[in-house]
Design a protein around this motif. Structure first.
Motif, PDB file in Angstrom:
ATOM      1  N   MET A  45     -29.850 -21.054 -75.587  1.00 20.98           N
ATOM      2  CA  MET A  45     -29.426 -19.927 -74.049  1.00 20.98           C
ATOM      3  C   MET A  45     -27.769 -20.383 -74.361  1.00 20.98           C
ATOM      4  N   GLN A  46     -27.820 -22.009 -73.921  1.00 23.95           N
ATOM      5  CA  GLN A  46     -26.476 -22.178 -74.241  1.00 23.95           C
ATOM      6  C   GLN A  46     -25.232 -22.342 -75.501  1.00 23.95           C
ATOM      7  N   THR A  47     -26.380 -22.015 -76.343  1.00 26.19           N
ATOM      8  CA  THR A  47     -25.379 -21.823 -77.341  1.00 26.19           C
ATOM      9  C   THR A  47     -25.059 -20.557 -77.872  1.00 26.19           C
ATOM     10  N   LEU A  48     -25.587 -19.253 -77.428  1.00 32.00           N
ATOM     11  CA  LEU A  48     -25.764 -18.261 -77.349  1.00 32.00           C
ATOM     12  C   LEU A  48     -24.598 -18.451 -76.157  1.00 32.00           C
ATOM     13  N   LYS A  49     -24.119 -18.694 -75.015  1.00 30.78           N
ATOM     14  CA  LYS A  49     -23.019 -18.170 -73.989  1.00 30.78           C
ATOM     15  C   LYS A  49     -21.955 -19.009 -75.086  1.00 30.78           C
ATOM     16  N   ALA A  50     -22.096 -19.754 -75.564  1.00 35.49           N
ATOM     17  CA  ALA A  50     -20.697 -20.564 -75.874  1.00 35.49           C
ATOM     18  C   ALA A  50     -20.669 -20.004 -77.490  1.00 35.49           C
ATOM     19  N   ASP A  51     -21.325 -18.849 -78.125  1.00 33.35           N
ATOM     20  CA  ASP A  51     -21.075 -17.826 -79.363  1.00 33.35           C
ATOM     21  C   ASP A  51     -20.068 -15.902 -78.630  1.00 33.35           C
ATOM     22  N   MET A  99     -34.442 -16.606 -83.707  1.00 35.65           N
ATOM     23  CA  MET A  99     -34.799 -16.903 -84.417  1.00 35.65           C
ATOM     24  C   MET A  99     -34.424 -17.760 -85.230  1.00 35.65           C
ATOM     25  N   ARG A 100     -33.371 -18.115 -84.280  1.00 40.41           N
ATOM     26  CA  ARG A 100     -33.134 -20.308 -84.818  1.00 40.41           C
ATOM     27  C   ARG A 100     -34.625 -20.878 -83.645  1.00 40.41           C
ATOM     28  N   TRP A 101     -33.988 -20.082 -82.347  1.00 43.30           N
ATOM     29  CA  TRP A 101     -34.795 -20.497 -81.408  1.00 43.30           C
ATOM     30  C   TRP A 101     -36.167 -21.069 -81.481  1.00 43.30           C
ATOM     31  N   CYS A 102     -36.808 -19.703 -82.456  1.00 41.62           N
ATOM     32  CA  CYS A 102     -38.307 -19.239 -83.131  1.00 41.62           C
ATOM     33  C   CYS A 102     -38.865 -21.034 -84.292  1.00 41.62           C
ATOM     34  N   ALA A 103     -37.836 -20.677 -85.150  1.00 40.47           N
ATOM     35  CA  ALA A 103     -37.737 -21.783 -85.935  1.00 40.47           C
ATOM     36  C   ALA A 103     -38.473 -22.699 -85.278  1.00 40.47           C
ATOM     37  N   ASN A 104     -36.578 -23.478 -85.199  1.00 37.57           N
ATOM     38  CA  ASN A 104     -37.386 -24.714 -84.044  1.00 37.57           C
ATOM     39  C   ASN A 104     -38.340 -25.459 -82.801  1.00 37.57           C
ATOM     40  N   LYS A 105     -39.145 -23.995 -82.856  1.00 37.36           N
ATOM     41  CA  LYS A 105     -40.881 -24.104 -81.590  1.00 37.36           C
ATOM     42  C   LYS A 105     -41.840 -23.741 -82.974  1.00 37.36           C
TER      43      LYS A 105
END
Length: 174
Positions: A1-7, A42-48
């Motif tokens: 979520m922090q990365t999306l906020k930075a985006d 997608m990246r979050w799901c792939a990482n999990k």
């Protein structure tokens, strides 16, 4: 979520650099933001290790935004998709902070090798970045350029094949 906020914050900064001081609500409604959100999901799901769910987000991005980003493609904070239509990014691509893409960009594999992008990179509409190469910090890749070799720090790459643009100095001026 922090990365999306930075985006999203980075996208707001880009608008401000162009003289358009807009609210975060406007940024959330801007072209390309949904592609960013679906990419981060997608990246979050792939990482999990939620591969099927990651594939679902990838499919939604393709269906709704017209862009295909591989589930292994990994971009750091400040990743901005300005216009998503036609963007294709290979799963092996790695990118640093503050990478901005315009429409029709392809970042692809050649013989099993994909590009590595550093920080603060702008990629213009229709540009192609292909193969085992490195794009250093603060590089701009012009519209429709085809980059097949490394780009050094601070260069502006133009043409087919892309070469570093060297601004000509006017010797007659004082």
């Amino acid at each position: 979520m922090q990365t999306l906020k930075a985006d999203l914050k980075r996208k707001q900064e880009i608008f401000a650099e162009d003289g358009a001081h807009v609210s975060m609500l406007r940024i959330c409604m801007a072209d390309g933001t949904s592609a960013n959100v679906l990419y981060r999901c997608m990246r979050w799901c792939a990482n999990k290790n939620l591969g099927l769910l990651a594939y679902g987000f990838q499919w939604l991005n393709k269906f709704f935004n017209g862009c295909v980003i591989g589930s292994g493609a990994d971009f750091a904070a400040g990743f901005v998709i300005m216009h998503p239509v036609g963007i294709v990014i290979n799963s092996k691509v790695k990118g640093g902070n503050n990478i901005t893409l315009e429409s029709g960009v392809v970042i692809g594999d050649e013989k099993g090798q994909s590009p590595r992008l550093a920080n603060n990179i702008f990629v213009g509409a229709g540009a192609k970045i292909i193969g085992a190469l490195t794009v250093a910090d603060n590089v701009k890749i012009g519209a429709n350029a085809v980059l097949t070799k490394d780009a050094n720090q601070g260069e502006t790459m133009l043409g087919i094949p892309a070469k570093a643009y060297k601004k000509k100095t006017d010797e007659t001026s004082n």
